[in-house]
Design a protein around this motif. Structure first.
Motif, mmCIF file in Angstrom:
data_model
loop_
_atom_site.group_PDB
_atom_site.id
_atom_site.type_symbol
_atom_site.label_atom_id
_atom_site.label_comp_id
_atom_site.label_asym_id
_atom_site.label_seq_id
_atom_site.Cartn_x
_atom_site.Cartn_y
_atom_site.Cartn_z
ATOM 1 N N MET A 1 0.744 -1.157 0.178
ATOM 2 C CA MET A 1 0.042 0.048 -0.117
ATOM 3 C C MET A 1 0.903 1.330 -0.137
ATOM 4 N N ILE A 2 0.556 2.112 -0.914
ATOM 5 C CA ILE A 2 1.393 3.619 -0.832
ATOM 6 C C ILE A 2 0.825 4.392 0.212
ATOM 7 N N SER A 3 1.645 5.045 1.080
ATOM 8 C CA SER A 3 1.447 5.935 1.875
ATOM 9 C C SER A 3 0.939 7.252 1.600
ATOM 10 N N PRO A 4 0.196 7.930 2.025
ATOM 11 C CA PRO A 4 -0.188 9.217 1.600
ATOM 12 C C PRO A 4 0.936 10.134 1.557
ATOM 13 N N GLN A 5 2.023 10.014 2.111
ATOM 14 C CA GLN A 5 3.108 11.150 1.782
ATOM 15 C C GLN A 5 3.910 10.776 0.620
ATOM 16 N N THR A 6 4.056 9.337 0.454
ATOM 17 C CA THR A 6 4.599 8.973 -0.918
ATOM 18 C C THR A 6 3.692 9.221 -2.020
ATOM 19 N N ASP A 7 2.385 8.972 -1.808
ATOM 20 C CA ASP A 7 1.785 9.413 -2.892
ATOM 21 C C ASP A 7 1.738 10.746 -3.225
ATOM 22 N N ILE A 8 1.873 11.675 -2.440
ATOM 23 C CA ILE A 8 1.986 13.274 -2.564
ATOM 24 C C ILE A 8 3.224 13.267 -3.296
ATOM 25 N N ALA A 9 4.302 12.985 -2.709
ATOM 26 C CA ALA A 9 5.510 13.225 -3.175
ATOM 27 C C ALA A 9 5.821 12.641 -4.712
ATOM 28 N N ALA A 10 4.988 11.605 -5.064
ATOM 29 C CA ALA A 10 5.097 10.951 -6.396
ATOM 30 C C ALA A 10 4.693 11.953 -7.529
ATOM 31 N N ARG A 11 3.729 13.078 -6.973
ATOM 32 C CA ARG A 11 3.196 13.831 -7.982
ATOM 33 C C ARG A 11 4.316 14.704 -8.562
ATOM 34 N N PHE A 12 5.442 14.956 -7.986
ATOM 35 C CA PHE A 12 6.533 16.042 -8.548
ATOM 36 C C PHE A 12 7.544 15.098 -9.008
ATOM 37 N N ALA A 13 7.379 13.900 -9.169
ATOM 38 C CA ALA A 13 8.653 13.054 -9.524
ATOM 39 C C ALA A 13 9.285 13.417 -10.767
ATOM 40 N N SER A 14 8.553 13.950 -11.957
ATOM 41 C CA SER A 14 9.076 14.146 -13.268
ATOM 42 C C SER A 14 9.011 15.897 -13.590
ATOM 43 N N HIS A 15 8.929 16.496 -12.551
ATOM 44 C CA HIS A 15 9.001 17.967 -12.494
ATOM 45 C C HIS A 15 10.485 18.522 -13.047
ATOM 46 N N GLU A 16 10.435 19.655 -13.851
ATOM 47 C CA GLU A 16 11.533 20.462 -14.137
ATOM 48 C C GLU A 16 11.335 21.893 -13.864
ATOM 49 N N MET A 17 12.411 22.501 -13.831
ATOM 50 C CA MET A 17 12.350 23.935 -13.246
ATOM 51 C C MET A 17 12.666 24.913 -14.387
ATOM 52 N N THR A 18 11.648 25.863 -14.343
ATOM 53 C CA THR A 18 11.936 27.160 -15.050
ATOM 54 C C THR A 18 12.274 28.562 -14.122
ATOM 55 N N VAL A 19 13.396 29.208 -14.278
ATOM 56 C CA VAL A 19 13.519 30.304 -13.544
ATOM 57 C C VAL A 19 12.948 31.540 -14.378
ATOM 58 N N LEU A 20 11.998 32.052 -13.616
ATOM 59 C CA LEU A 20 11.278 33.211 -14.182
ATOM 60 C C LEU A 20 11.871 34.426 -13.794
ATOM 61 N N HIS A 21 12.588 34.539 -12.541
ATOM 62 C CA HIS A 21 13.221 35.603 -12.189
ATOM 63 C C HIS A 21 14.310 35.031 -10.830
ATOM 64 N N GLU A 22 15.461 35.529 -11.023
ATOM 65 C CA GLU A 22 16.565 35.130 -9.941
ATOM 66 C C GLU A 22 17.622 36.454 -9.744
ATOM 67 N N ASP A 23 17.372 36.888 -8.425
ATOM 68 C CA ASP A 23 18.386 38.252 -8.236
ATOM 69 C C ASP A 23 18.690 37.856 -6.583
ATOM 70 N N GLY A 24 19.755 37.105 -6.686
ATOM 71 C CA GLY A 24 20.138 36.863 -5.219
ATOM 72 C C GLY A 24 19.066 35.830 -4.480
ATOM 73 N N LEU A 25 18.492 36.458 -3.553
ATOM 74 C CA LEU A 25 17.318 36.085 -2.695
ATOM 75 C C LEU A 25 16.064 36.204 -3.301
ATOM 76 N N TYR A 26 16.168 37.206 -4.155
ATOM 77 C CA TYR A 26 14.793 37.378 -4.909
ATOM 78 C C TYR A 26 14.564 36.408 -5.950
ATOM 79 N N ARG A 27 13.615 35.236 -5.860
ATOM 80 C CA ARG A 27 13.352 34.257 -6.782
ATOM 81 C C ARG A 27 12.152 34.039 -7.188
ATOM 82 N N HIS A 28 11.866 33.811 -8.435
ATOM 83 C CA HIS A 28 10.586 33.352 -8.843
ATOM 84 C C HIS A 28 10.777 32.038 -9.720
ATOM 85 N N LEU A 29 10.468 30.726 -9.298
ATOM 86 C CA LEU A 29 10.909 29.839 -9.865
ATOM 87 C C LEU A 29 9.539 28.879 -10.211
#
Length: 205
Positions: A1-29
């Protein structure tokens, strides 16, 4: 049986990042999945965004939570240091978020069902419950009862009677757990930071 937290974590397994803004600690990803999750193959993309500025982080993932702490300028450091890579720490993180209490924790019908069934099983093992109690609880509480909210669930327990047997004092029973929305956002934050760190290491290599 898949645990609820494993189930949630699996939603993001194939995600990739796009940087919309990055200036030091000012980020929008922005993070978005491409195709189906390899975990089970049935999750949609569940896109989310992380926005940071000194001492603050906002996660937008269908739900929106705003975290802040005066002692940590880079909020990514806070989440890195308070949980292992890929894991979450909802207890500590919940103390740092601006949200109503019921947005972080709330009545969990699954937890309610587990506790009730466990209590009945123990009563049967101890010889305290009459014959047929399991079927009666299933019918009266889980099939016919109004247990979609905590008040209704507690009322069903208080009103239950079967051949003189009752649940007794249940007012101390705790049926609350972290909400799916809060856990979803916690996992989104951790996955986003892991992807961000991996991308920075690749650039530095």
């Amino acid at each position: 049986m898949i645990s609820p937290q494993t189930d949630i974590a699996a939603r993001f397994a194939s995600h990739e990042m796009t940087v919309l803004h990055e200036d030091g600690l000012y980020r929008h990803l922005r993070f978005e999945g491409h195709g189906e999750s390899p975990h089970v193959g049935r999750y949609p993309s569940y896109p989310f965004e992380l926005i940071t500025w000194p001492y603050n982080l906002v996660v937008k993932a269908g739900w929106t939570f705003h975290f802040d702490i005066d002692a940590t300028p880079d909020m990514f450091d806070l989440f890195r240091k308070t949980a292992l890579s890929g894991e979450i720490n909802p207890s500590y993180w919940g103390e740092k978020v601006h949200a109503a209490g019921d947005e972080i924790e709330g009545f969990d019908p699954d937890l309610f069902e587990r506790q009730v069934k466990q209590h009945v099983v123990e009563a049967i093992r101890n010889g305290d419950a009459p014959r047929g109690i399991g079927a009666e609880v299933t019918r009266e509480i889980f099939e016919w009862g109004d247990i979609s909210h905590e008040a209704g669930a507690r009322r069903e327990l208080e009103d239950f009677r079967y051949e003189g047997w009752t649940f007794g004092e249940t007012w101390k029973w705790d049926f609350t757990d972290y909400t799916p929305g809060f856990l979803h956002c916690c996992h989104a934050i951790r996955r986003g930071i892991d992807l961000f760190d991996a991308a920075r290491k690749q650039v530095a290599a």
